[in-house]
Design an enzyme around this catalytic site. Structure first.
Site, PDB file in Angstrom:
ATOM      1  N   ASP A  33      -7.908 -51.032 -22.544  1.00  0.00           N
ATOM      2  CA  ASP A  33      -7.208 -51.132 -21.249  1.00  0.00           C
ATOM      3  C   ASP A  33      -6.022 -50.172 -21.285  1.00  0.00           C
ATOM      4  O   ASP A  33      -5.252 -50.165 -22.251  1.00  0.00           O
ATOM      5  CB  ASP A  33      -6.742 -52.592 -21.056  1.00  0.00           C
ATOM      6  CG  ASP A  33      -6.329 -52.884 -19.623  1.00  0.00           C
ATOM      7  OD1 ASP A  33      -5.478 -52.139 -19.086  1.00  0.00           O
ATOM      8  OD2 ASP A  33      -6.843 -53.850 -19.045  1.00  0.00           O
ATOM      9  N   ILE A  34      -5.897 -49.334 -20.250  1.00  0.00           N
ATOM     10  CA  ILE A  34      -4.797 -48.338 -20.283  1.00  0.00           C
ATOM     11  C   ILE A  34      -3.441 -48.929 -19.892  1.00  0.00           C
ATOM     12  O   ILE A  34      -2.422 -48.287 -20.057  1.00  0.00           O
ATOM     13  CB  ILE A  34      -5.036 -47.098 -19.374  1.00  0.00           C
ATOM     14  CG1 ILE A  34      -5.588 -47.479 -18.024  1.00  0.00           C
ATOM     15  CG2 ILE A  34      -5.856 -46.040 -20.064  1.00  0.00           C
ATOM     16  CD1 ILE A  34      -5.504 -46.333 -17.026  1.00  0.00           C
ATOM     17  N   GLN A  96      -8.925 -60.416  -9.834  1.00  0.00           N
ATOM     18  CA  GLN A  96      -9.817 -59.291 -10.187  1.00  0.00           C
ATOM     19  C   GLN A  96      -9.365 -58.039  -9.441  1.00  0.00           C
ATOM     20  O   GLN A  96      -9.190 -58.074  -8.214  1.00  0.00           O
ATOM     21  CB  GLN A  96     -11.278 -59.624  -9.843  1.00  0.00           C
ATOM     22  CG  GLN A  96     -12.236 -58.540 -10.309  1.00  0.00           C
ATOM     23  CD  GLN A  96     -13.716 -58.892 -10.120  1.00  0.00           C
ATOM     24  OE1 GLN A  96     -14.047 -59.907  -9.489  1.00  0.00           O
ATOM     25  NE2 GLN A  96     -14.586 -58.054 -10.649  1.00  0.00           N
ATOM     26  N   HIS A 102     -15.978 -57.559 -16.200  1.00  0.00           N
ATOM     27  CA  HIS A 102     -15.444 -57.217 -17.515  1.00  0.00           C
ATOM     28  C   HIS A 102     -14.763 -58.416 -18.138  1.00  0.00           C
ATOM     29  O   HIS A 102     -14.211 -59.264 -17.437  1.00  0.00           O
ATOM     30  CB  HIS A 102     -14.449 -56.051 -17.417  1.00  0.00           C
ATOM     31  CG  HIS A 102     -13.384 -56.243 -16.368  1.00  0.00           C
ATOM     32  ND1 HIS A 102     -13.624 -56.013 -15.028  1.00  0.00           N
ATOM     33  CD2 HIS A 102     -12.106 -56.653 -16.456  1.00  0.00           C
ATOM     34  CE1 HIS A 102     -12.525 -56.269 -14.343  1.00  0.00           C
ATOM     35  NE2 HIS A 102     -11.583 -56.676 -15.182  1.00  0.00           N
ATOM     36  N   PHE A 103     -14.802 -58.451 -19.450  1.00  0.00           N
ATOM     37  CA  PHE A 103     -14.057 -59.441 -20.215  1.00  0.00           C
ATOM     38  C   PHE A 103     -12.906 -58.722 -20.906  1.00  0.00           C
ATOM     39  O   PHE A 103     -13.087 -57.643 -21.459  1.00  0.00           O
ATOM     40  CB  PHE A 103     -14.953 -60.118 -21.263  1.00  0.00           C
ATOM     41  CG  PHE A 103     -15.787 -61.234 -20.681  1.00  0.00           C
ATOM     42  CD1 PHE A 103     -15.382 -62.560 -20.787  1.00  0.00           C
ATOM     43  CD2 PHE A 103     -16.964 -60.954 -20.001  1.00  0.00           C
ATOM     44  CE1 PHE A 103     -16.144 -63.586 -20.230  1.00  0.00           C
ATOM     45  CE2 PHE A 103     -17.715 -61.974 -19.443  1.00  0.00           C
ATOM     46  CZ  PHE A 103     -17.310 -63.297 -19.556  1.00  0.00           C
ATOM     47  N   HIS A 104     -11.717 -59.343 -20.843  1.00  0.00           N
ATOM     48  CA  HIS A 104     -10.549 -58.834 -21.555  1.00  0.00           C
ATOM     49  C   HIS A 104     -10.505 -59.517 -22.924  1.00  0.00           C
ATOM     50  O   HIS A 104     -10.606 -60.741 -23.003  1.00  0.00           O
ATOM     51  CB  HIS A 104      -9.251 -59.222 -20.839  1.00  0.00           C
ATOM     52  CG  HIS A 104      -9.092 -58.681 -19.447  1.00  0.00           C
ATOM     53  ND1 HIS A 104      -8.227 -57.653 -19.152  1.00  0.00           N
ATOM     54  CD2 HIS A 104      -9.659 -59.035 -18.269  1.00  0.00           C
ATOM     55  CE1 HIS A 104      -8.266 -57.405 -17.853  1.00  0.00           C
ATOM     56  NE2 HIS A 104      -9.125 -58.233 -17.282  1.00  0.00           N
TER      57      HIS A 104
HETATM   58  P1  AMP Z   1      -8.894 -57.211 -13.682  1.00  0.00           P
HETATM   59  O1  AMP Z   1      -9.857 -56.634 -12.680  1.00  0.00           O
HETATM   60  O2  AMP Z   1      -7.693 -57.864 -13.050  1.00  0.00           O
HETATM   61  O3  AMP Z   1      -9.566 -58.148 -14.665  1.00  0.00           O
HETATM   62  O4  AMP Z   1      -8.290 -56.073 -14.567  1.00  0.00           O
HETATM   63  C1  AMP Z   1      -8.678 -54.744 -14.540  1.00  0.00           C
HETATM   64  C2  AMP Z   1      -8.041 -54.095 -15.743  1.00  0.00           C
HETATM   65  O5  AMP Z   1      -8.488 -52.761 -15.785  1.00  0.00           O
HETATM   66  C3  AMP Z   1      -6.504 -54.068 -15.755  1.00  0.00           C
HETATM   67  O6  AMP Z   1      -6.040 -54.727 -16.909  1.00  0.00           O
HETATM   68  C4  AMP Z   1      -6.179 -52.582 -15.774  1.00  0.00           C
HETATM   69  O7  AMP Z   1      -5.069 -52.290 -16.587  1.00  0.00           O
HETATM   70  C5  AMP Z   1      -7.450 -51.975 -16.315  1.00  0.00           C
HETATM   71  N1  AMP Z   1      -7.724 -50.603 -15.916  1.00  0.00           N
HETATM   72  C6  AMP Z   1      -7.633 -50.076 -14.680  1.00  0.00           C
HETATM   73  N2  AMP Z   1      -7.988 -48.780 -14.685  1.00  0.00           N
HETATM   74  C7  AMP Z   1      -8.314 -48.483 -15.974  1.00  0.00           C
HETATM   75  C8  AMP Z   1      -8.776 -47.305 -16.642  1.00  0.00           C
HETATM   76  N3  AMP Z   1      -8.956 -46.145 -15.991  1.00  0.00           N
HETATM   77  N4  AMP Z   1      -9.000 -47.365 -17.970  1.00  0.00           N
HETATM   78  C9  AMP Z   1      -8.816 -48.511 -18.657  1.00  0.00           C
HETATM   79  N5  AMP Z   1      -8.397 -49.661 -18.076  1.00  0.00           N
HETATM   80  C10 AMP Z   1      -8.143 -49.644 -16.754  1.00  0.00           C
END
Ligand code: AMP
Length: 140
Positions: A33-34, A96, A102-104
């Protein structure tokens, strides 16, 4: 909601946007995650186009969980974490932001609070170092 093939994670998997890749198999892909909530915050996604838990096929979800299960202990060990948090959000109302399921995998450190998610861009060199550590642990 229908799946948008031009969502950012689909572009990452197609190599149209760079990422710090950790892992790939026939069904799944994982990268850092960036805007991490903690060092080593990893995202695991399926190759199948699914928005979230509400539309993914059961077999694809099982494959995805296989990858989460494989990567979680490796991320914990590589990052020297005390524990792990696994998160997964469904629909904007639940937090989301990217509409490819995706899973964190979030490493947790005793006494260290989480940073806010998806807000502050991490230093690229640090992400590179963390990704290298996790890939090395995975290879070893
Ligand atoms: P969520 O949809 O809330 O579960 O989280 C989406 C996640 O994607 C967030 O934690 C962002 O920081 C991450 N994210 C968004 N764009 C990118 C990217 N280009 N590369 C890596 N992670 C990303």
């Amino acid at each position: 909601m229908s799946y948008d093939p031009d969502n950012i994670f689909a572009k990452i998997m197609r190599g149209e946007i760079p990422c710090h890749k950790i892992y790939e198999d026939a069904h799944n892909f994982a990268f850092l995650d960036i805007m991490p909530r903690a060092p080593g915050h990893t995202l695991v996604i399926p190759k199948t186009p699914a928005v979230n838990l509400l539309d993914i096929a059961p077999d694809d979800l099982c494959e995805l969980m296989r990858a989460v299960h494989k990567l979680a202990p490796v991320v914990k060990q590589a990052m020297g974490a005390d524990g792990l948090m696994i998160q997964q959000f469904n629909e904007a109302a639940a937090g989301q932001m990217v509409f490819h399921i995706h899973f964190h995998i979030v490493p947790r450190y005793a006494g260290t609070p989480l940073k806010a998610g998806g807000q502050v861009m991490e230093d690229d060199a640090l992400l590179q170092a963390h990704a290298a550590k996790i890939r090395e642990a995975l290879a070893g």
